[in-house]
Design a protein around this motif. Structure first.
Motif, mmCIF file in Angstrom:
data_model
loop_
_atom_site.group_PDB
_atom_site.id
_atom_site.type_symbol
_atom_site.label_atom_id
_atom_site.label_comp_id
_atom_site.label_asym_id
_atom_site.label_seq_id
_atom_site.Cartn_x
_atom_site.Cartn_y
_atom_site.Cartn_z
ATOM 1 N N ALA A 410 0.877 -1.283 -0.051
ATOM 2 C CA ALA A 410 0.065 -0.087 -0.172
ATOM 3 C C ALA A 410 0.879 1.084 0.133
ATOM 4 C CB ALA A 410 -1.156 -0.153 1.198
ATOM 5 N N HIS A 411 0.289 2.586 -0.030
ATOM 6 C CA HIS A 411 0.885 3.635 -0.198
ATOM 7 C C HIS A 411 1.134 4.135 1.014
ATOM 8 C CE1 HIS A 411 -0.642 4.746 -4.574
ATOM 9 N NE2 HIS A 411 -0.605 3.405 -4.198
ATOM 10 N N GLY A 412 1.037 3.639 2.065
ATOM 11 C CA GLY A 412 1.365 4.247 3.401
ATOM 12 C C GLY A 412 0.264 4.249 4.534
ATOM 13 N N THR A 420 4.804 6.067 8.054
ATOM 14 C CA THR A 420 4.881 5.729 6.783
ATOM 15 C C THR A 420 6.549 5.492 6.456
ATOM 16 O OG1 THR A 420 2.879 6.810 6.054
ATOM 17 C CG2 THR A 420 4.394 6.014 4.378
ATOM 18 N N GLU A 421 7.103 6.287 6.564
ATOM 19 C CA GLU A 421 8.562 6.156 6.304
ATOM 20 C C GLU A 421 9.309 4.976 7.074
ATOM 21 O OE1 GLU A 421 12.368 6.591 4.529
ATOM 22 O OE2 GLU A 421 10.455 7.404 3.917
ATOM 23 N N ALA A 422 9.135 5.006 8.249
ATOM 24 C CA ALA A 422 9.435 3.905 9.132
ATOM 25 C C ALA A 422 9.211 2.340 8.635
ATOM 26 C CB ALA A 422 9.274 3.956 10.659
ATOM 27 N N THR A 423 7.719 2.417 8.289
ATOM 28 C CA THR A 423 7.269 1.082 8.118
ATOM 29 C C THR A 423 7.342 0.644 6.471
ATOM 30 O OG1 THR A 423 5.794 1.371 9.949
ATOM 31 C CG2 THR A 423 5.133 -0.166 8.337
ATOM 32 N N PHE A 436 11.230 -1.538 1.300
ATOM 33 C CA PHE A 436 10.575 -2.621 1.835
ATOM 34 C C PHE A 436 9.281 -2.329 2.700
ATOM 35 C CE2 PHE A 436 14.349 -4.474 0.138
ATOM 36 C CZ PHE A 436 13.921 -5.796 -0.389
ATOM 37 N N LEU A 437 8.375 -3.036 2.686
ATOM 38 C CA LEU A 437 7.470 -2.798 3.951
ATOM 39 C C LEU A 437 7.832 -3.775 4.951
ATOM 40 C CD1 LEU A 437 4.627 -2.250 5.322
ATOM 41 C CD2 LEU A 437 3.969 -4.438 3.935
ATOM 42 N N ARG A 438 8.190 -3.265 6.163
ATOM 43 C CA ARG A 438 8.455 -3.944 7.495
ATOM 44 C C ARG A 438 7.223 -4.266 8.045
ATOM 45 N NH1 ARG A 438 13.424 -1.481 10.716
ATOM 46 N NH2 ARG A 438 13.052 -3.488 11.808
#
Length: 609
Positions: A410-412, A420-423, A436-438
């Motif tokens: 997804a877009h955040g 959003t930046e962290a994940t 990557f998505l964490r």
């Protein structure tokens, strides 16, 4: 293929309505048994255009609209009505009027985050919505529209300009470890994941889907409502409560409508095993059921074996079980195996998993955990297992955090740039690959299978060893019939500078707890001893505290996941409602302490043998 070039969900439904308008799309079973409503694709398109026309008279494109509906087909029309008007849909579960103190804070948090202008609902629960407006100022500010009472002409609808990057809806996360966050899901995300589901499980316009899953959750909405529209499938839906009250209804619907695909979380299969009697099973024909997906919570090897054993005589095939892994931040599906692939169940060294190494067990006497593979990576996506602190990729068989990249990511999070930046913006430290998505989930890859170990934030570390709470919870639930399945929360607390294990468990009044004579008339002490023995035998750790609570006390997400951190906070605050037991001895008091500050409870507690 008719839908191969489609780029938005509005284009999808319009195409379906024009090409297959009279084909049955959705059937709603009242009380899970009798058909109350049935819509064709043309019916759904007309209702969506009518709702969209009403929305186009209110507000602006890009506004958020809350969807608050009871079970039925009206939610589906409202969801597409939002898309047809280029509004961002925000599905939420209707709060239980008897539990407003617990459920309203979540609703309020979503409203404050999404900042909607409109609330779409149905006339049947309009009185409840009005009552909520009287107690919550955030709801009182909204323009409430009962979509099944609209009189506006659907022909006044104006088609909006959309593209794959346009946001379709905000999927507020379940919030098992934190407050819910709005995942921004686009039309492109949805179509990629819907196509991935169809390709993985082999669905088509000739397959039927049966679902009891809530449509405000991603598995029910995307897997059982949107994906069938893409495939041109027919879907039969019932209320979640209809299934929970009588699990037989689910399998009767699968049998009656010759369902090809149906499923739910692991607990649903457990319920069927426990609450569908042999004589009731005899009337079921499950030969058509080719994909029984199992996800949204840990998939248990024992559940797969027991369900297959119980319903094999009904025609259920072992290869029908389809363990899957996914999450809202990746739209829905990330891993799964093709239809007909038997689930992968493998034993791994318990001690090795505690050290972050997945080592296969060869001897029958070695302490082991049976883990279920959740399938292979699908849809052209990429999964990497990463050491989360150093951000380096791990090898097969090493336990780490699951990172994902691909078109379904997804877009955040809505209006949360830092989160959003962290994940969603993770990169590998050595190669710089990303983003990557964490996921926050722990797992490992063995062969082509992804195995899930647990949630990183929920991990319990005792004496330097990692323990996954769902494994401790399972040990407790299997230790005594009075423990309610899927209603146990394990976590750790600090006691004199050391991490100690606490379990909060719901006790079933029908589980012979009051008649348990194994503790000389002291049932709570018997439960404590059973739980402590099981945890010691299975995990080689000591149970510091067992706290019994009434049914319905354990905090859960809207998808049924245990909210361990919320339960832990309630335990520490002394706000959990204890189970009402007869007068207890001093030993039982240690097993079931009265509500009090946690520090006092632990200070007063002596070891129990």
């Amino acid at each position: 293929m008719l839908t191969s070039s489609i780029t938005t969900l509005v284009e999808l439904l319009r195409t379906r309505a024009e090409a297959h308008g009279t084909r049955l799309a959705f059937t709603y079973l009242k009380d899970g048994e009798e058909a109350e409503d049935a819509w064709t694709f043309r019916d759904l398109d007309r209702r969506a255009r009518q709702i969209a026309a009403a929305l186009q008279q209110r507000g602006s494109e890009g506004d958020r609209a809350i969807l608050l509906y009871p079970p039925g087909l009206s939610f589906i029309a409202a969801f597409f009505g939002c898309l047809y008007a280029r509004r961002i849909a925000v599905p939420i579960s209707p709060p239980n009027p008897t539990r407003l103190a617990r459920e309203l804070p979540r609703v309020r948090a979503i409203l404050q985050s999404a900042e909607p202008r409109t609330l779409l609902t149905s006339a049947s629960i309009a009185p409840m919505v009005e009552a909520l407006r009287g107690v919550d100022p955030e709801i009182a500010k909204l323009d409430v529209v009962s979509t099944d009472a609209l009189t506006i002409d659907a022909g006044t609808w104006r088609e909006p300009e959309l593209d794959p990057e346009s946001l379709a809806f905000l999927q507020y996360t379940s919030g098992s470890t934190a407050l819910p966050k709005g995942v921004m899901v686009s039309h492109g995300n949805l179509l990629h994941n819907m196509r991935t589901i169809g390709e993985t499980f082999g669905t088509s316009d000739e397959t039927t889907i049966v679902s009891w899953l809530p449509v405000f959750h991603d598995m029910g909405l995307i897997g059982c409502v949107l994906h069938p529209i893409l495939q041109g499938s027919s879907t039969v839906v019932m209320a979640p409560a209809a299934f929970l009250q009588r699990p037989l209804r689910w399998l009767q619907a699968v049998s009656r409508f010759r369902a090809y695909i149906s499923g739910g979380p692991n607990f649903a299969y457990d319920l069927c095993v426990r609450r569908i009697a042999p004589e009731q099973r005899a009337a079921l024909d499950l030969r058509s059921w080719r994909v029984a997906f199992n996800g949204a919570e840990p998939v248990r090897a024992r559940t797969i074996r027991e369900f297959t054993r119980a319903f094999g005589p009904c025609g259920f095939q072992p290869g029908a079980f389809a363990p899957v892994y996914g999450l809202a931040e990746a739209t829905l599906l990330v891993t799964g195996d093709p239809e007909g692939t038997p689930p992968t169940i493998a034993p791994f060294h318990t001690a090795g998993l505690e050290r972050g190494q997945a080592t296969s067990v060869t001897g029958t006497l070695e302490p082991a955990r049976d883990l279920v593979g959740c399938g292979r990576v699908v849809g052209g996506q990429r999964v990497v297992i990463v050491e989360p602190e150093r951000r380096v990729a791990l090898r097969d068989g090493e336990v780490g955090e699951i990172w994902i990249a691909g078109p379904s990511v997804a877009h955040g999070y809505w209006k949360q740039p830092a989160e959003t930046e962290a994940t969603f913006g993770a990169t590998l430290a050595d190669s710089g690959e990303g983003p990557f998505l964490r996921t926050g989930d722990l797992g490992f890859v063995r062969g082509d299978q992804l195995f899930i170990a647990g949630r990183r934030k929920d991990l319990i570390i005792v004496d330097g060893r990692n323990h996954y709470p769902q494994d401790i919870e399972l040990s407790v639930e299997h230790s005594h019939p009075a423990f309610r399945a899927g209603c146990t929360a394990a976590f750790s607390i600090d006691v004199d500078g050391a991490e100690r294990v606490v379990v909060v468990a719901e006790a079933d009044p029908h589980g012979n707890i009051a008649n348990d004579t194994t503790a000389s008339g002291d049932p709570p002490a018997a439960l404590f001893r059973a739980a402590r023995r099981a945890i010691s035998a299975d995990h080689d750790i000591d149970l510091h505290q067992l706290y019994l609570v009434r049914p319905g006390t354990i905090a859960k997400t809207t998808s049924g996941k245990i909210r361990r951190q919320a339960t832990r906070a309630g335990f520490l605050a002394g706000s959990l409602q204890p189970w009402d037991v007869p007068a207890a001895s001093s030993t039982a008091t240690q097993a079931v302490p009265p509500p009090a500050p946690a520090a006092q409870i632990f200070r007063d507690r002596e070891p129990t043998t």
